[in-house]
Design a protein around this motif. Structure first.
Motif, PDB file in Angstrom:
ATOM      1  N   SER A 178       0.841  -1.192   0.000  1.00 26.65           N
ATOM      2  CA  SER A 178       0.000   0.000   0.000  1.00 26.65           C
ATOM      3  C   SER A 178       0.881   1.249   0.000  1.00 26.65           C
ATOM      4  N   TRP A 208       3.362   1.980 -10.124  1.00 28.39           N
ATOM      5  CA  TRP A 208       2.523   1.719  -8.958  1.00 28.39           C
ATOM      6  C   TRP A 208       1.817   2.968  -8.435  1.00 28.39           C
ATOM      7  N   THR A 209       2.548   4.062  -8.351  1.00 23.95           N
ATOM      8  CA  THR A 209       1.960   5.269  -7.764  1.00 23.95           C
ATOM      9  C   THR A 209       1.540   6.301  -8.807  1.00 23.95           C
ATOM     10  N   THR A 255      -3.492   3.108  -8.301  1.00 20.18           N
ATOM     11  CA  THR A 255      -3.268   2.057  -7.311  1.00 20.18           C
ATOM     12  C   THR A 255      -3.858   2.440  -5.967  1.00 20.18           C
ATOM     13  N   TYR A 314     -10.359   2.820 -12.974  1.00 20.36           N
ATOM     14  CA  TYR A 314      -9.204   3.389 -12.280  1.00 20.36           C
ATOM     15  C   TYR A 314      -8.152   3.797 -13.320  1.00 20.36           C
ATOM     16  N   HIS A 365      -1.172   3.589 -15.665  1.00 24.45           N
ATOM     17  CA  HIS A 365       0.058   4.394 -15.641  1.00 24.45           C
ATOM     18  C   HIS A 365       0.078   5.404 -16.782  1.00 24.45           C
ATOM     19  N   ASN A 372      -6.437  -3.010 -14.756  1.00 24.97           N
ATOM     20  CA  ASN A 372      -5.385  -2.394 -13.945  1.00 24.97           C
ATOM     21  C   ASN A 372      -4.545  -3.448 -13.244  1.00 24.97           C
ATOM     22  N   ALA A 373      -5.208  -4.467 -12.679  1.00 25.11           N
ATOM     23  CA  ALA A 373      -4.464  -5.516 -11.984  1.00 25.11           C
ATOM     24  C   ALA A 373      -3.560  -6.263 -12.956  1.00 25.11           C
ATOM     25  N   ARG A 417      -0.509  -4.030 -13.916  1.00 22.64           N
ATOM     26  CA  ARG A 417       0.501  -3.946 -12.864  1.00 22.64           C
ATOM     27  C   ARG A 417       1.230  -5.282 -12.680  1.00 22.64           C
TER      28      ARG A 417
END
Length: 422
Positions: free
Chosen positions: A92, A160-161, A166, A191, A194, A204-205, A208
C-alpha cells in the motif's frame, strides 16, 4: 638520528551513515544517503623514539612514541529516493509521515490498510491452499521488497503510484474487504492506468502484474534482454517473475477472471475460491514456452499464444525498466555536504614480535575528533547522531593506521624505533 615525520596511511573504506535524509536545498534532490569518507590520513610520532625492546622469551615488545593521527574527511551525499510504497508489507501507499525525508525528529505511523492486510493474511493461513499461497509469496518476498525500493528500480514511480490508480484500487479493496458485501473488483468502477487512461479493476491488476514481472528482471544489474540468454537474470529474479505469471494463470483458470472477463467477487467469495482451488500443479502453471517472451521480448519468434496488445505492453515495460535502471546508475555520484579535518592522539602503541618472528602492532583505542563546527541542518544532526552512536569512527581509522605502522616497523622506520629488533 632521523627526525620524526608523518607516515601516509592508506585510505580506509567509506562507511555508510544513514539513508533517506533530508537534503539542503542546494543539493538538488530532497532525500539522500550519507556516508563518511576519509582522505589524507597520516600518523606521526610526536617525539623521537626512546623505548627499548623487552623480551619474555615468547615475544618481544617495543613501545612506540606517542603518535598523532590526522585526516581529512567528507560527509558525502548520494541520491536516495524515499520509498512511497510499503514494499515489505501489503504494497500500500505509505502515509506522508513515513515518506518524508528524515530530519531527525520523525514519529512512526502505520496505515490502516496494513493492519487489514495482516488480518487477511491470518485468515488465509487457516486453510491449506491459503498457506500454500502465502508460502509462494514468502519465497519471493525479498525480491518483491527490492522491486519497491526506489534506489534499486523505478517501478514505484513508473507504474505503482503514477496517477493514483493504485491508491484508489487499494482504498476500494480495503473497504470491500472490511464490509464483506461489496465486490472487490466491481466492473462498474474504473481506475487510472500508468498512462492516465481509465480502465477496469481487472485491466489495472493485469497491467501492474505485467509491469511487476518485467521490472523484477531488471533488479539484476547485468540482465540484458537483447543479449538473452547469455545475460539472463539471476534465478531469484527470474523465479519471482515467473511466480507472478503462475498466480495470474491460476486466477484465470479458477474463475475465468482476467483482463478481458470480469467475475465480480466479494471477500468471502475470494476466500471460497482459494479453498476450492485444486492447488498448484504443472498443468495449472503458466507455460514456460510463453514465459520466454517475457525474458526476451524483442525477439520475433517468441510470441505464440500472446496477442499484439500483450506483446506491446511487455515491450513497453522492458524499455521503461531498462531506462530507469540506467537513470539510477547515472545518479550515484557523491556530493560532499561537509568537509574538514580530524585528529587524535595515541599513547601506548607497541610493536610485538612473537617467537615465530611474526610482527603486529598493538594499537589502543583512541578518540578521533572531527571538526564539525561548520555542519548545519537536518543532515548535520543525523550525521552527528550516527557518528556518536556508532562507536566505529576511531576503529575505522585505527586498523588502517596499525597496518601502516606494521609496514613501517618491518621497513626499519627510524622515527618509530631507536633500535629495530628485526
Amino acid at each position: 638520528m632521523t627526525a620524526p615525520g608523518p607516515l601516509s596511511v592508506p585510505t580506509p573504506p567509506t562507511m555508510p551513515l544513514a539513508r533517506t535524509v533530508e537534503m539542503p536545498a542546494h543539493i538538488g534532490y530532497p532525500s539522500g544517503a550519507l556516508s563518511l569518507r576519509f582522505t589524507e590520513v597520516t600518523v606521526e610520532p610526536t617525539r623521537e623514539p626512546d623505548a627499548v625492546a623487552v623480551s619474555d622469551g615468547d615475544r618481544t615488545v617495543v613501545g612506540l612514541p606517542p603518535l598523532l593521527v590526522r585526516a581529512r574527511y567528507a560527509i558525502d551525499a548520494t541520491p536516495d529516493r524515499v520509498a512511497t510504497v510499503d514494499g515489505g508489507g501489503d504494497l500500500s501507499l505509505l502515509p506522508e509521515s513515513a515518506t518524508a525525508p528524515r530530519s531527525g525528529a520523525e514519529t512512526e505511523a502505520h496505515p490502516e490498510w496494513l493492519d487489514n492486510a495482516r488480518d487477511q493474511r491470518m485468515r488465509l493461513a487457516q486453510t491449506e491452499n491459503g498457506c500454500s499461497l502465502l508460502n509462494v509469496y514468502d519465497q519471493h518476498t525479498d525480491v518483491f521488497a527490492e522491486l519497491f525500493d526506489p534506489n534499486l528500480g523505478t517501478f514505484s514511480d513508473d507504474i505503482w503510484t503514477k496517477h493514483g490508480g493504485t491508491a484508489a484500487m487499494a482504498a476500494d479493496t480495503h473497504n470491500a474487504v472490511t464490509n464483506g458485501q461489496d465486490a472487490i473488483n466491481d466492473p462498474a468502477k474504473s481506475y487510472q492506468l500508468h498512462t492516465g487512461d481509465m480502465a477496469s479493476y481487472n485491466v489495472n491488476a493485469f497491467t501492474r502484474q505485467v509491469a511487476a514481472a518485467s521490472y523484477t528482471l531488471y533488479l539484476d544489474p547485468d540482465y540484458d534482454p537483447y543479449d538473452y540468454p547469455d545475460r539472463q537474470p539471476q534465478p531469484k529474479y527470474q523465479e519471482a517473475s515467473q511466480a507472478t505469471w503462475d498466480f495470474a494463470n491460476a486466477v484465470k483458470d479458477n474463475g475465468n477472471d482476467d483482463k478481458d472477463a470480469t467475475n465480480p467477487m466479494t471477500r468471502d467469495e475470494v476466500y471460497q475460491a482459494v479453498i476450492d482451488h485444486p492447488g498448484p500443479s504443472t498443468a495449472s502453471a503458466f507455460p514456460r514456452e510463453r514465459f520466454a517472451a517475457v525474458l526476451s521480448p524483442f525477439a520475433d519468434d517468441v510470441w505464440a499464444g500472446w496477442d499484439d496488445d500483450e506483446r506491446d505492453l511487455i515491450r513497453e515495460f522492458h524499455r521503461q525498466a531498462r531506462a530507469g535502471r540506467e537513470a539510477l546508475r547515472a545518479a550515484t555520484a557523491p556530493t560532499p555536504l561537509f568537509e574538514g579535518a580530524g585528529s587524535g592522539g595515541v599513547t601506548g602503541a607497541a610493536v610485538v614480535i612473537d617467537a615465530a618472528g611474526a610482527v603486529h602492532v598493538e594499537f589502543p583505542d583512541f578518540d578521533l575528533a572531527l571538526d564539525d563546527s561548520g555542519w548545519t541542518g537536518a543532515a548535520a544532526d543525523i550525521a552527528r547522531d550516527r557518528l556518536n552512536a556508532a562507536g566505529f569512527l576511531a576503529g575505522l581509522v585505527r586498523d588502517a593506521v596499525a597496518e601502516r605502522l606494521r609496514g613501517a616497523v618491518l621497513a626499519g622506520e627510524p622515527s618509530l624505533l631507536t633500535d629495530p629488533p628485526l
